[in-house]
Design a protein around this motif. Structure first.
Motif, PDB file in Angstrom:
ATOM      1  N   THR A 126       3.015 -26.521   1.603  1.00 45.01           N
ATOM      2  CA  THR A 126       2.268 -26.199   2.906  1.00 45.01           C
ATOM      3  C   THR A 126       0.951 -26.033   2.661  1.00 45.01           C
ATOM      4  O   THR A 126      -0.055 -26.200   3.690  1.00 45.01           O
ATOM      5  N   GLY A 127       0.602 -25.520   1.419  1.00 46.80           N
ATOM      6  CA  GLY A 127      -0.834 -25.152   1.171  1.00 46.80           C
ATOM      7  C   GLY A 127      -1.146 -23.771   1.766  1.00 46.80           C
ATOM      8  O   GLY A 127      -2.195 -23.125   1.495  1.00 46.80           O
ATOM      9  N   GLU A 128      -0.194 -23.182   2.474  1.00 54.86           N
ATOM     10  CA  GLU A 128      -0.426 -21.894   2.865  1.00 54.86           C
ATOM     11  C   GLU A 128      -0.578 -20.714   1.621  1.00 54.86           C
ATOM     12  O   GLU A 128       0.105 -21.133   0.610  1.00 54.86           O
ATOM     13  N   GLY A 129      -1.143 -19.454   1.910  1.00 57.47           N
ATOM     14  CA  GLY A 129      -1.151 -18.620   0.948  1.00 57.47           C
ATOM     15  C   GLY A 129       0.100 -17.699   0.679  1.00 57.47           C
ATOM     16  O   GLY A 129       1.023 -17.716   1.770  1.00 57.47           O
ATOM     17  N   VAL A 130       0.080 -16.926  -0.323  1.00 63.48           N
ATOM     18  CA  VAL A 130       1.287 -16.054  -0.219  1.00 63.48           C
ATOM     19  C   VAL A 130       0.709 -14.770  -0.760  1.00 63.48           C
ATOM     20  O   VAL A 130       0.058 -14.636  -1.615  1.00 63.48           O
ATOM     21  N   GLY A 131       0.585 -13.699   0.188  1.00 63.40           N
ATOM     22  CA  GLY A 131      -0.145 -12.465   0.116  1.00 63.40           C
ATOM     23  C   GLY A 131       0.195 -11.539  -0.973  1.00 63.40           C
ATOM     24  O   GLY A 131       1.693 -11.563  -1.341  1.00 63.40           O
ATOM     25  N   TYR A 132      -0.480 -10.822  -1.698  1.00 61.74           N
ATOM     26  CA  TYR A 132      -0.062  -9.955  -2.701  1.00 61.74           C
ATOM     27  C   TYR A 132       0.987  -8.763  -2.206  1.00 61.74           C
ATOM     28  O   TYR A 132       1.972  -8.642  -2.639  1.00 61.74           O
ATOM     29  N   HIS A 133       0.964  -8.490  -0.839  1.00 60.14           N
ATOM     30  CA  HIS A 133       1.804  -7.761  -0.217  1.00 60.14           C
ATOM     31  C   HIS A 133       3.312  -8.291  -0.036  1.00 60.14           C
ATOM     32  O   HIS A 133       4.120  -7.649   0.158  1.00 60.14           O
ATOM     33  N   GLU A 134       3.361  -9.844  -0.205  1.00 60.83           N
ATOM     34  CA  GLU A 134       4.663 -10.310  -0.112  1.00 60.83           C
ATOM     35  C   GLU A 134       5.360 -10.294  -1.009  1.00 60.83           C
ATOM     36  O   GLU A 134       6.600 -10.646  -1.217  1.00 60.83           O
ATOM     37  N   HIS A 135       4.902 -10.065  -2.204  1.00 58.38           N
ATOM     38  CA  HIS A 135       5.794  -9.949  -3.351  1.00 58.38           C
ATOM     39  C   HIS A 135       6.564  -8.664  -3.524  1.00 58.38           C
ATOM     40  O   HIS A 135       6.452  -7.530  -2.680  1.00 58.38           O
ATOM     41  N   GLU A 136       7.648  -8.481  -4.235  1.00 59.94           N
ATOM     42  CA  GLU A 136       8.439  -7.387  -4.322  1.00 59.94           C
ATOM     43  C   GLU A 136       7.770  -6.241  -4.970  1.00 59.94           C
ATOM     44  O   GLU A 136       6.748  -6.336  -5.899  1.00 59.94           O
ATOM     45  N   ALA A 137       8.171  -4.898  -4.396  1.00 60.89           N
ATOM     46  CA  ALA A 137       7.389  -3.769  -4.949  1.00 60.89           C
ATOM     47  C   ALA A 137       7.414  -3.598  -6.554  1.00 60.89           C
ATOM     48  O   ALA A 137       6.607  -2.999  -6.939  1.00 60.89           O
ATOM     49  N   GLY A 138       8.348  -4.228  -7.201  1.00 60.88           N
ATOM     50  CA  GLY A 138       8.239  -4.125  -8.683  1.00 60.88           C
ATOM     51  C   GLY A 138       6.967  -4.614  -9.211  1.00 60.88           C
ATOM     52  O   GLY A 138       6.373  -4.132 -10.453  1.00 60.88           O
ATOM     53  N   LEU A 139       6.417  -5.822  -8.479  1.00 55.19           N
ATOM     54  CA  LEU A 139       5.338  -6.494  -9.075  1.00 55.19           C
ATOM     55  C   LEU A 139       4.010  -5.390  -9.158  1.00 55.19           C
ATOM     56  O   LEU A 139       3.278  -5.164 -10.210  1.00 55.19           O
ATOM     57  N   PHE A 140       3.923  -4.368  -8.407  1.00 49.34           N
ATOM     58  CA  PHE A 140       2.842  -3.367  -8.171  1.00 49.34           C
ATOM     59  C   PHE A 140       2.817  -2.394  -9.339  1.00 49.34           C
ATOM     60  O   PHE A 140       2.007  -2.008  -9.916  1.00 49.34           O
ATOM     61  N   HIS A 141       4.163  -2.014  -9.588  1.00 43.39           N
ATOM     62  CA  HIS A 141       4.164  -0.874 -10.594  1.00 43.39           C
ATOM     63  C   HIS A 141       4.011  -1.867 -11.796  1.00 43.39           C
ATOM     64  O   HIS A 141       3.362  -1.322 -12.889  1.00 43.39           O
ATOM     65  N   ALA A 142       4.496  -2.987 -12.259  1.00 42.63           N
ATOM     66  CA  ALA A 142       4.367  -3.846 -13.373  1.00 42.63           C
ATOM     67  C   ALA A 142       2.699  -3.824 -13.819  1.00 42.63           C
ATOM     68  O   ALA A 142       2.459  -3.877 -14.874  1.00 42.63           O
ATOM     69  N   ILE A 143       2.154  -4.371 -12.540  1.00 45.22           N
ATOM     70  CA  ILE A 143       0.559  -4.508 -13.012  1.00 45.22           C
ATOM     71  C   ILE A 143       0.076  -3.101 -13.523  1.00 45.22           C
ATOM     72  O   ILE A 143      -0.894  -3.166 -14.234  1.00 45.22           O
ATOM     73  N   GLU A 144       0.216  -1.997 -12.990  1.00 42.22           N
ATOM     74  CA  GLU A 144      -0.044  -1.009 -13.449  1.00 42.22           C
ATOM     75  C   GLU A 144       0.170  -0.606 -14.720  1.00 42.22           C
ATOM     76  O   GLU A 144      -0.683  -0.179 -15.757  1.00 42.22           O
ATOM     77  N   TYR A 145       1.532  -0.842 -14.988  1.00 41.08           N
ATOM     78  CA  TYR A 145       1.959  -0.914 -16.459  1.00 41.08           C
ATOM     79  C   TYR A 145       1.354  -1.619 -17.445  1.00 41.08           C
ATOM     80  O   TYR A 145       1.197  -1.327 -18.758  1.00 41.08           O
ATOM     81  N   SER A 146       0.908  -2.999 -16.996  1.00 45.22           N
ATOM     82  CA  SER A 146       0.344  -3.835 -17.937  1.00 45.22           C
ATOM     83  C   SER A 146      -0.921  -3.734 -18.064  1.00 45.22           C
ATOM     84  O   SER A 146      -1.431  -3.759 -19.241  1.00 45.22           O
ATOM     85  N   TRP A 147      -1.757  -3.154 -17.171  1.00 46.26           N
ATOM     86  CA  TRP A 147      -3.332  -3.123 -17.396  1.00 46.26           C
ATOM     87  C   TRP A 147      -3.688  -1.705 -17.591  1.00 46.26           C
ATOM     88  O   TRP A 147      -4.742  -1.613 -18.421  1.00 46.26           O
ATOM     89  N   ARG A 148      -2.988  -0.781 -17.697  1.00 44.81           N
ATOM     90  CA  ARG A 148      -3.510   0.805 -17.721  1.00 44.81           C
ATOM     91  C   ARG A 148      -3.610   0.797 -19.225  1.00 44.81           C
ATOM     92  O   ARG A 148      -4.815   1.461 -19.587  1.00 44.81           O
ATOM     93  N   PRO A 149      -3.000   0.347 -20.139  1.00 47.83           N
ATOM     94  CA  PRO A 149      -3.277   0.570 -21.488  1.00 47.83           C
ATOM     95  C   PRO A 149      -4.625   0.071 -21.887  1.00 47.83           C
ATOM     96  O   PRO A 149      -5.388   0.653 -22.862  1.00 47.83           O
ATOM     97  N   GLN A 150      -5.002  -1.193 -21.440  1.00 46.59           N
ATOM     98  CA  GLN A 150      -6.250  -1.871 -21.715  1.00 46.59           C
ATOM     99  C   GLN A 150      -7.559  -0.950 -21.124  1.00 46.59           C
ATOM    100  O   GLN A 150      -8.405  -0.676 -21.766  1.00 46.59           O
ATOM    101  N   TYR A 151      -7.213  -0.415 -19.935  1.00 50.79           N
ATOM    102  CA  TYR A 151      -8.406   0.559 -19.232  1.00 50.79           C
ATOM    103  C   TYR A 151      -8.278   1.861 -20.054  1.00 50.79           C
ATOM    104  O   TYR A 151      -9.494   2.211 -20.380  1.00 50.79           O
ATOM    105  N   ALA A 152      -7.450   2.398 -20.639  1.00 47.76           N
ATOM    106  CA  ALA A 152      -7.353   3.674 -21.023  1.00 47.76           C
ATOM    107  C   ALA A 152      -7.964   3.657 -22.361  1.00 47.76           C
ATOM    108  O   ALA A 152      -8.722   4.453 -22.996  1.00 47.76           O
TER     109      ALA A 152
END
Length: 352
Positions: A126-152
């Protein structure tokens, strides 16, 4: 059509490697969740029975898991003793959340993103987007878990000091906006490092902002950190000494419009720090493991997210330095330079 058997076998081996990696990903997440890696790092070498006993798990499952991990090079096996262990390098990758090489969160990101595959496949049609908010909640925690070590590992010690005059300004007391803050890992790290400064974390995703507020309370910095549900084009405030955007600029559906708004909210001599995934400017220069991972995650998360917004200019996660430069200069900035880099990130200093 005549097939080149040698070339075909090479492709088969590549696919077999990828199939193994795909099946391996949930086992990495399980190993992290059950403390298998951490226990191996602390108490190894261990037999499968020993690891099962230490982690209150079942030996037959653990035995198969260990053999899978050893076959992939994630765990070291000694056939003479039938024991398994982690080298210091393997432990840094899998068992130490404070290591800049910690990669478990990346597997969580890939698995979480893949769970909405049917919706993504339909978006291809369709070409429509899929919003960040449409992902399951685990993704948001995973992104924090993924990037925090780099930032720290890098944000306070390397990236901010690489910016002209920013470290000194924050030491004496500055105003900082963290645009696209997610769960607030970067916001809290900066607040801990610069107790004289005040911070605002901004994200359009309300559940992430709620989590960020909890992180600030837990870290004891909530008195100097506010969080706002808003987009990069609409957040409040002005006269910020530093605006920071961590691995989020390429997710914006109108990066030029976002840049224009950042320009309006900075002081005349303020700085915008943009941290992006490492990328070269030409496609052929990104045909490597880093590019493959970034293009894939961009297809699953970043590009659909931008297409779900204005889709004025969809950068994708491998836009490269020139792609980012063009967007921010079109938004009204005149000075742009690469201030720092790591194997995973590029750090840009942008000034009015």
């Amino acid at each position: 059509m005549t097939l080149d058997e040698e070339r075909l076998n090479q492709h088969v081996q590549t696919a077999l490697t990828d199939f193994g990696a795909t099946a391996h990903a949930p086992l990495v997440v399980i190993g992290d969740k059950l403390g298998l890696y951490e226990t191996l790092a602390d108490a190894g070498p261990l037999t499968s029975a020993g690891l099962a006993e230490e982690t209150a798990t079942v030996e037959r499952y653990v035995r198969e898991w260990l053999r899978s991990q050893a076959a992939g090079g994630y765990v070291t096996y000694d056939p003479e003793t039938d024991r398994y262990s982690l080298t210091p390098e393997q432990a840094a990758l899998l068992a130490d959340e404070n290591s800049s090489a910690f990669m478990v969160g990346n597997f969580q990101v890939a698995m979480s993103a893949a769970r909405i595959e049917p919706q993504l496949a339909e978006a291809f049609r369709t070409g429509e987007g899929v919003g960040y908010h449409e992902h399951e909640a685990g993704l948001f925690h995973a992104i924090e878990y993924s990037w925090r070590p780099q930032y720290a590992a890098n944000l306070v010690d390397n990236w901010i000091p690489a910016l002209d005059g920013v470290d000194a300004a924050l030491e004496t007391g500055g105003r900082v906006a963290d645009v696209g803050c997610g769960h607030g890992a970067s916001t809290v790290l900066m607040a801990e490092a610069y107790p004289e400064s005040t911070f605002v974390g901004i994200d359009y995703h309300e559940p992430s902002i709620e989590a960020a507020r909890e992180r600030a309370e837990e870290a004891g910095v909530a008195d100097r950190v506010d969080f706002e549900v808003a987009t990069a084009k609409s957040y409040d405030g002005a006269d910020y000494d530093l605006v920071a955007t961590f691995d989020a600029f390429h997710d914006m559906g109108d990066p030029v419009g976002a840049a224009a708004h950042v320009r309006e909210t900075l002081t005349d001599d303020g700085t915008w720090m943009i941290v992006e995934l490492f990328a070269n400017d030409r496609v052929e220069e990104n045909l490597n493991p880093m590019g493959r991972a970034a293009y894939s995650i961009s297809t699953l998360i970043c590009t659909p997210c931008a297409l779900n917004q204005e889709a004025e200019r969809v950068l994708g996660a491998q836009a490269g330095e020139e792609g980012v430069r063009e967007a921010v200069t079109d938004g009204g900035f005149t000075r742009f330079r690469r201030a720092a880099e790591t194997p995973l990130n590029l750090v840009f200093e942008v000034k009015p």
